[in-house]
Motif scaffolding. Structure first.
Motif, PDB file in Angstrom:
ATOM      1  N   ARG A 136     -36.143  71.910  32.161  1.00 34.19           N
ATOM      2  CA  ARG A 136     -34.793  71.900  31.606  1.00 34.19           C
ATOM      3  C   ARG A 136     -34.905  72.426  30.181  1.00 34.19           C
ATOM      4  N   ARG A 137     -33.821  72.973  29.684  1.00 29.01           N
ATOM      5  CA  ARG A 137     -33.810  73.468  28.317  1.00 29.01           C
ATOM      6  C   ARG A 137     -32.872  72.593  27.501  1.00 29.01           C
ATOM      7  N   GLU A 138     -33.354  72.231  26.336  1.00 25.31           N
ATOM      8  CA  GLU A 138     -32.658  71.259  25.506  1.00 25.31           C
ATOM      9  C   GLU A 138     -32.469  71.857  24.113  1.00 25.31           C
TER      10      GLU A 138
ATOM     11  N   LYS B  42     -33.588  76.553  22.123  1.00 23.51           N
ATOM     12  CA  LYS B  42     -33.687  75.566  23.189  1.00 23.51           C
ATOM     13  C   LYS B  42     -35.155  75.324  23.536  1.00 23.51           C
TER      14      LYS B  42
END
Length: 140
Positions: A79-81, A90
């Motif tokens: 996932r990219r945060e 990200k």
């Protein structure tokens, strides 16, 4: 120089063989070979990793890296945060699902490296890395 003594030809042949071998890892249905390669890189890192790090590690164009990471996200591997204070940056986070593949991915890559370098002395490997770094630099 003889026809069969061109560095680019041998690098290309080696690259094709490696790509086919790595793509064979994907026969397990849960990720492509290129996703496995990136996952190996991600699992081996400490600290934050960003798309730019993937681009640099694999000499990928931003659009190629973006599509690869999108597919890994769709497959539930990452996932990219967004970073607090900079939504454009990200951080890439390895999912719990991908953590389950850690041993498998690491073993695949380590076995490939062992097979690739079998019978080659440490001194020859040092020369290889010195030469390949120079070739990469020459083309940068």
């Amino acid at each position: 120089m003889q026809h069969d003594q061109h560095a680019a030809r041998y690098v290309s042949k080696l690259s094709n063989k490696l790509r086919r071998r790595i793509d064979a890892f994907s026969s397990r249905d849960h990720m492509s070979g290129s996703q496995g390669k990136v996952l190996h890189f991600l699992l081996a890192q400490r600290g934050d990793i960003f798309q730019k790090d993937i681009e640099e590690e694999y000499s990928l164009r931003p659009s190629t890296a973006s599509e690869l990471l999108k597919s890994m996200e769709r497959n539930g591997l990452i996932r990219r945060e967004a970073l607090p204070g900079d939504a454009r940056k990200k951080r890439i986070i390895v999912s719990d699902k991908a953590q389950c593949y850690r041993q498998e991915v690491m073993a695949d890559i380590e076995n490939l490296e062992e097979e690739l370098t079998r019978g080659i002395s440490a001194e020859d490997m040092a020369v290889f890395f010195r030469v390949i770094r120079r070739m990469l630099s020459n083309l940068s």
